[in-house]
Design a protein around this motif. Structure first.
Motif, PDB file in Angstrom:
ATOM      1  N   SER A  16      -8.741   7.931   1.818  1.00 55.72           N
ATOM      2  CA  SER A  16      -8.180   7.617   3.130  1.00 55.72           C
ATOM      3  C   SER A  16      -6.734   7.165   2.971  1.00 55.72           C
ATOM      4  N   ASN A  17      -5.975   7.253   4.048  1.00 51.74           N
ATOM      5  CA  ASN A  17      -4.586   6.798   4.023  1.00 51.74           C
ATOM      6  C   ASN A  17      -4.507   5.289   3.821  1.00 51.74           C
ATOM      7  N   ASP A  18      -5.494   4.550   4.345  1.00 50.63           N
ATOM      8  CA  ASP A  18      -5.498   3.096   4.181  1.00 50.63           C
ATOM      9  C   ASP A  18      -5.593   2.711   2.710  1.00 50.63           C
ATOM     10  N   GLY A  41     -11.054  14.121  -1.203  1.00 51.91           N
ATOM     11  CA  GLY A  41     -10.737  13.089  -0.225  1.00 51.91           C
ATOM     12  C   GLY A  41      -9.871  13.617   0.905  1.00 51.91           C
ATOM     13  N   GLU A  42     -10.045  13.060   2.086  1.00 52.86           N
ATOM     14  CA  GLU A  42      -9.282  13.515   3.250  1.00 52.86           C
ATOM     15  C   GLU A  42      -7.789  13.247   3.103  1.00 52.86           C
ATOM     16  N   ALA A  43      -7.435  12.260   2.286  1.00 53.55           N
ATOM     17  CA  ALA A  43      -6.017  11.918   2.105  1.00 53.55           C
ATOM     18  C   ALA A  43      -5.525  12.326   0.721  1.00 53.55           C
ATOM     19  N   TYR A 245      -9.998  -1.170   0.131  1.00 54.40           N
ATOM     20  CA  TYR A 245      -9.909  -0.854   1.553  1.00 54.40           C
ATOM     21  C   TYR A 245      -9.422  -2.088   2.308  1.00 54.40           C
TER      22      TYR A 245
END
Length: 286
Positions: A16-18, A41-43, A245
């Motif tokens: 994730s971007n976070d 991963g999406e990011a 996170y």
């Protein structure tokens, strides 16, 4: 020469971007120097194209993932691993049971190869681990070592964790703690066997891991106390894994705590990375 090494590794880079931005914060605070990148991963593209250029000395490993999210290969290719939409659909116990099936393991190899090749096409890697410790399953671990040897990745994580109790009693009176202890027992048993596999392939591994007993509850105290039990030891490599996170507030604070860094150094540990161990030809003195 100090032969007592400590690696703080952030898992889930690229998910994730976070978490990507959190890794930058830890890097800039000079506490975090090692992470494991998730190819599906999406990011992922942000991790490679935005975060890694900001952190040129960040040590990057492969975070194999066959338990969450979408596979890199088509569902027609991974009939045992994913649903019809390409999402992984096996829990940890299912993966363990299926790992004795030849067809299943062939599909795992296809996906592992795709994930490794995607990451090594972007950066040099020095270690392999996995999401939710799935590579600790013995048959999957053997495959992981085979691929690490083939792709020239020198370190494979093992998950042997010495038992310890944190002083925060709230971390023991919840449902997470007993489940984590079952994980520790299982992974410690597997690690005894997996370490021999590491040696057979001429690879290297950490001696101990900190982060399984208090998965989902990690903070500065659990890291410090997990390492305190090694204060009289030498000639060891201990890795602590965490997931920074921002929503995991206590875990997120690890990347900003200089006091924790000083305490760990007072236990005699030298902060390092797997890449530095390789570059410095780290060997045990006994």
């Amino acid at each position: 020469m100090n032969n007592k090494k400590f690696i703080l590794n952030a898992d889930d880079f690229g998910i994730s971007n976070d978490i990507n931005r959190a890794i930058v914060e830890g890097y800039n605070a000079e506490i975090l120097h090692s992470t494991s990148l998730c190819a599906n991963g999406e990011a992922f593209h942000s991790a490679v194209n935005e975060i890694m250029p900001e952190c040129p000395k960040l040590c990057v490993g492969v975070h194999l993932n066959i338990i969450e999210g979408k596979a890199l290969n088509s569902p027609e290719t991974l009939t045992e691993l994913t649903d019809s939409d390409g999402n992984f659909n096996n829990g940890w116990i299912q993966l363990l049971l299926k790992s004795f099936n030849k067809n299943f393991m062939e599909q795992v190899e296809i996906e592992f190869r795709s994930q490794i090749e995607k990451i090594i096409s972007c950066t040099k890697v020095s270690h392999i681990d996995s999401h939710v410790h799935t590579h600790g399953i013995p048959n999957i671990f053997n495959l992981t070592c085979k691929l690490a040897k083939e792709y020239g990745i020198p370190y494979v994580r093992t998950q042997f964790e010495k038992p310890y109790i944190t002083k925060d009693i709230s971390k023991h009176v919840n449902l997470k703690y007993p489940v984590n202890q079952i994980k520790v027992l299982l992974l410690n048993t597997f690690s005894l066997k997996n370490r021999r596999v590491v040696e057979e392939y001429g690879l290297k591994t950490n001696d101990y891991l900190v982060g399984v007993s208090y998965t989902g509850m990690m903070n500065n105290q659990t890291v410090e106390q997990g390492l305190e039990i090694f204060k009289n030891d030498n000639d060891i490599v201990v890795e602590a894994l965490f997931h920074p996170y921002p929503s995991h507030v206590d875990e997120y604070k690890i990347i900003k705590n200089q006091n924790m860094k000083f305490k760990i150094e007072n236990y005699g540990f030298e902060f390092t990375t797997y890449r530095e161990l390789v570059e410095n030809n780290y060997e045990k003195t006994h």
